[in-house]
Design a protein around this motif. Structure first.
Motif, mmCIF file in Angstrom:
data_model
loop_
_atom_site.group_PDB
_atom_site.id
_atom_site.type_symbol
_atom_site.label_atom_id
_atom_site.label_comp_id
_atom_site.label_asym_id
_atom_site.label_seq_id
_atom_site.Cartn_x
_atom_site.Cartn_y
_atom_site.Cartn_z
ATOM 1 N N PRO A 169 1.058 -1.101 0.086
ATOM 2 C CA PRO A 169 -0.283 -0.386 -0.216
ATOM 3 C C PRO A 169 0.887 1.319 0.014
ATOM 4 C CG PRO A 169 0.734 -0.738 3.006
ATOM 5 C CD PRO A 169 1.429 -1.784 1.341
ATOM 6 N N VAL A 170 0.514 2.417 -0.247
ATOM 7 C CA VAL A 170 1.107 3.436 0.002
ATOM 8 C C VAL A 170 0.710 4.345 1.023
ATOM 9 C CG1 VAL A 170 -0.767 4.832 -0.266
ATOM 10 C CG2 VAL A 170 1.378 6.144 -1.240
ATOM 11 N N ALA A 171 1.895 4.514 1.770
ATOM 12 C CA ALA A 171 1.946 5.124 2.967
ATOM 13 C C ALA A 171 1.586 6.310 3.441
ATOM 14 C CB ALA A 171 2.984 5.633 3.716
ATOM 15 N N LEU A 172 0.980 6.554 4.635
ATOM 16 C CA LEU A 172 -0.104 7.576 4.482
ATOM 17 C C LEU A 172 0.895 9.190 4.982
ATOM 18 C CD1 LEU A 172 -2.235 6.337 7.597
ATOM 19 C CD2 LEU A 172 -3.038 7.151 5.092
ATOM 20 N N PRO A 173 0.538 10.072 5.266
ATOM 21 C CA PRO A 173 1.577 11.018 4.820
ATOM 22 C C PRO A 173 2.427 11.977 5.875
ATOM 23 C CG PRO A 173 -1.000 12.102 5.109
ATOM 24 C CD PRO A 173 -0.572 10.546 5.020
ATOM 25 N N ASP A 174 3.171 12.609 5.618
ATOM 26 C CA ASP A 174 4.327 13.141 6.776
ATOM 27 C C ASP A 174 4.105 14.243 6.815
ATOM 28 O OD1 ASP A 174 6.163 13.810 8.502
ATOM 29 O OD2 ASP A 174 7.199 13.619 6.988
ATOM 30 N N CYS A 175 3.075 15.168 7.487
ATOM 31 C CA CYS A 175 2.474 15.977 7.728
ATOM 32 C C CYS A 175 3.216 17.622 8.142
ATOM 33 C CB CYS A 175 0.571 16.762 8.249
ATOM 34 S SG CYS A 175 -0.338 14.995 7.649
ATOM 35 N N GLY A 176 4.088 16.587 8.698
ATOM 36 C CA GLY A 176 5.519 17.803 9.504
ATOM 37 C C GLY A 176 6.754 18.250 8.504
ATOM 38 N N ASP A 177 5.800 17.895 6.897
ATOM 39 C CA ASP A 177 6.529 18.268 5.941
ATOM 40 C C ASP A 177 6.119 18.079 4.143
ATOM 41 O OD1 ASP A 177 8.733 18.661 4.127
ATOM 42 O OD2 ASP A 177 9.531 16.125 3.642
ATOM 43 N N GLN A 178 5.530 18.998 4.664
ATOM 44 C CA GLN A 178 4.370 19.057 3.455
ATOM 45 C C GLN A 178 4.963 19.846 2.361
ATOM 46 O OE1 GLN A 178 1.346 21.322 5.101
ATOM 47 N NE2 GLN A 178 -0.439 19.157 5.538
ATOM 48 N N PRO A 179 4.683 18.954 0.937
ATOM 49 C CA PRO A 179 5.569 18.761 0.087
ATOM 50 C C PRO A 179 4.633 20.242 -0.835
ATOM 51 C CG PRO A 179 3.632 17.505 -1.012
ATOM 52 C CD PRO A 179 3.710 17.848 1.116
ATOM 53 N N ARG A 180 4.923 21.102 -2.106
ATOM 54 C CA ARG A 180 5.171 22.336 -3.110
ATOM 55 C C ARG A 180 4.699 21.725 -4.134
ATOM 56 N NH1 ARG A 180 2.181 24.836 -0.222
ATOM 57 N NH2 ARG A 180 2.066 26.485 -1.488
ATOM 58 N N ILE A 181 5.330 20.381 -4.523
ATOM 59 C CA ILE A 181 4.918 19.699 -5.386
ATOM 60 C C ILE A 181 4.377 18.492 -5.528
ATOM 61 C CG2 ILE A 181 5.610 18.882 -7.861
ATOM 62 C CD1 ILE A 181 7.220 21.485 -7.676
ATOM 63 N N VAL A 182 3.345 18.113 -6.267
ATOM 64 C CA VAL A 182 2.608 16.482 -5.835
ATOM 65 C C VAL A 182 1.677 16.201 -7.473
ATOM 66 C CG1 VAL A 182 1.543 17.442 -3.109
ATOM 67 C CG2 VAL A 182 0.433 17.647 -5.611
ATOM 68 N N GLU A 183 2.112 14.280 -6.985
ATOM 69 C CA GLU A 183 1.825 13.459 -7.955
ATOM 70 C C GLU A 183 0.413 13.287 -8.349
ATOM 71 O OE1 GLU A 183 4.055 10.336 -9.971
ATOM 72 O OE2 GLU A 183 2.670 9.536 -8.340
ATOM 73 N N ILE A 184 -0.370 13.603 -9.414
ATOM 74 C CA ILE A 184 -1.898 13.581 -9.449
ATOM 75 C C ILE A 184 -2.001 12.637 -10.480
ATOM 76 C CG2 ILE A 184 -3.056 15.062 -8.548
ATOM 77 C CD1 ILE A 184 -3.269 16.366 -11.533
ATOM 78 N N ALA A 185 -3.329 11.153 -9.944
ATOM 79 C CA ALA A 185 -2.824 10.393 -11.186
ATOM 80 C C ALA A 185 -4.327 9.834 -11.917
ATOM 81 C CB ALA A 185 -2.174 8.834 -10.622
ATOM 82 N N GLY A 186 -4.903 9.332 -12.643
ATOM 83 C CA GLY A 186 -6.206 8.684 -13.447
ATOM 84 C C GLY A 186 -6.700 8.087 -14.648
ATOM 85 N N HIS A 187 -6.669 7.643 -14.766
ATOM 86 C CA HIS A 187 -6.572 6.866 -16.115
ATOM 87 C C HIS A 187 -7.565 7.494 -17.376
ATOM 88 C CE1 HIS A 187 -6.494 2.879 -13.235
ATOM 89 N NE2 HIS A 187 -5.690 2.445 -14.659
ATOM 90 N N ALA A 188 -7.164 7.035 -18.128
ATOM 91 C CA ALA A 188 -7.236 7.531 -19.375
ATOM 92 C C ALA A 188 -8.503 7.836 -20.103
ATOM 93 C CB ALA A 188 -6.206 7.218 -20.495
ATOM 94 N N ALA A 189 -8.856 9.140 -20.893
ATOM 95 C CA ALA A 189 -10.321 8.978 -21.934
ATOM 96 C C ALA A 189 -10.692 10.306 -22.231
ATOM 97 C CB ALA A 189 -11.734 7.965 -21.414
ATOM 98 N N THR A 190 -11.120 9.972 -23.008
ATOM 99 C CA THR A 190 -11.201 11.958 -24.199
ATOM 100 C C THR A 190 -12.013 12.393 -22.599
ATOM 101 O OG1 THR A 190 -12.247 10.686 -26.432
ATOM 102 C CG2 THR A 190 -12.702 12.899 -25.340
ATOM 103 N N CYS A 191 -11.861 13.647 -22.161
ATOM 104 C CA CYS A 191 -12.393 14.593 -20.818
ATOM 105 C C CYS A 191 -13.663 14.400 -21.095
ATOM 106 C CB CYS A 191 -11.734 15.944 -20.935
ATOM 107 S SG CYS A 191 -11.815 15.957 -19.463
ATOM 108 N N GLY A 192 -14.196 13.987 -20.217
ATOM 109 C CA GLY A 192 -15.810 15.046 -20.089
ATOM 110 C C GLY A 192 -16.808 13.748 -20.866
ATOM 111 N N GLU A 193 -16.232 12.458 -21.552
ATOM 112 C CA GLU A 193 -16.827 11.544 -22.316
ATOM 113 C C GLU A 193 -16.975 10.122 -21.608
ATOM 114 O OE1 GLU A 193 -16.881 11.509 -26.406
ATOM 115 O OE2 GLU A 193 -16.970 13.619 -26.525
ATOM 116 N N PRO A 194 -17.882 9.784 -21.946
ATOM 117 C CA PRO A 194 -17.799 7.461 -20.573
ATOM 118 C C PRO A 194 -16.018 7.210 -21.536
ATOM 119 C CG PRO A 194 -19.541 7.703 -22.285
ATOM 120 C CD PRO A 194 -18.795 9.550 -22.074
ATOM 121 N N GLY A 195 -15.681 6.651 -21.035
ATOM 122 C CA GLY A 195 -15.071 5.253 -21.278
ATOM 123 C C GLY A 195 -13.564 5.139 -20.081
#
Length: 235
Positions: A109-135
């Motif tokens: 699993p992914v580890a829970l945050p270290d809230c004493g060291d909050q980042p200024r850049i983070v990574e986001i993720a998602g699965h692809a399909a045409t934006c705003g349409e199903p799939g």
């Protein structure tokens, strides 16, 4: 400005997160909705509460890696949504939900945050399909996004979506915005991470009509109440 609308994570690239979960809400007619989630233990998935839709059965696709097959697991246990009580003694729902798997995932699993060291850049993720349409796509897309002040987004909600603001104002979130980068429908619930620790959950778009115009909002896992709820529920 041209953006690649073939990615739900706009401006992203193919990536791998073994702890990332693709969540599908399947209706009786076979139609499905799409969300993301993150394994925070062997049996618990953390995602957004609005990914739960009435009348749909939730399936979790585990171990979705580049070129590999996913393990499909049906969520049979009752979802747990974070709530608190307002001044009128009524339940207030927050956009956080925990789903329990019927057995161990055998995935790190992914580890829970270290809230004493909050980042200024983070990574986001998602699965692809045409934006705003199903799939959906078998591949995951990731990108970095800067953590920014949420004040502009709060003003936008108050001015243009006051009913939404009334619900969002009591929740605890932080914001992300970078040139040419945004989230879209289907990314909700995905983990916002830094150095293999999860700091947030993708919650909502800053501007659902025009990408990359406003900051996106992420539920803040460093909020003490949220942190305590996660620990208590998954114990």
């Amino acid at each position: 400005m041209m953006v690649d609308l073939q990615k739900r994570i706009i401006g992203g690239h193919k990536c791998e997160r073994r702890y990332h979960v693709r969540l599908r809400g399947v209706a009786a007619d076979g139609s499905s909705s799409l969300c993301g989630g993150s394994l925070i233990s062997q049996r618990w998935i953390l995602t957004a509460a609005h990914c739960l839709e009435p009348g749909r059965t939730i399936f979790a696709d585990l171990g979705v890696l580049l070129g590999g097959a996913a393990q499909e697991v049906q969520i049979t246990g009752k979802p747990v949504i974070y709530t608190d009580i307002d001044n009128n003694n009524s339940d207030r729902f927050h956009d956080l939900m925990l789903l329990q798997l019927p057995g161990n995932s055998n995935i790190q699993p992914v580890a829970l945050p270290d809230c004493g060291d909050q980042p200024r850049i983070v990574e986001i993720a998602g699965h692809a399909a045409t934006c705003g349409e199903p799939g959906k796509s078998q591949t995951l897309h990731c990108t970095d996004i800067k953590v920014v002040d949420c004040e502009d987004l709060r003003h936008t909600l108050l001015e243009k979506a006051p009913k939404v603001y009334q619900v969002k104002m009591y929740q605890h979130w932080f914001c992300g915005q970078s040139l040419g980068v945004d989230i879209c429908y289907g990314d909700s619930g995905g983990g916002v991470v830094h150095k293999d620790k999860i700091y947030g959950i993708i919650s909502f778009l800053g501007d659902p009509r025009y990408v990359c115009r406003k900051a996106a909002a992420f539920m803040d896992l460093c909020n003490p109440q949220y942190a305590a709820w996660i620990k208590r529920t998954t114990a």
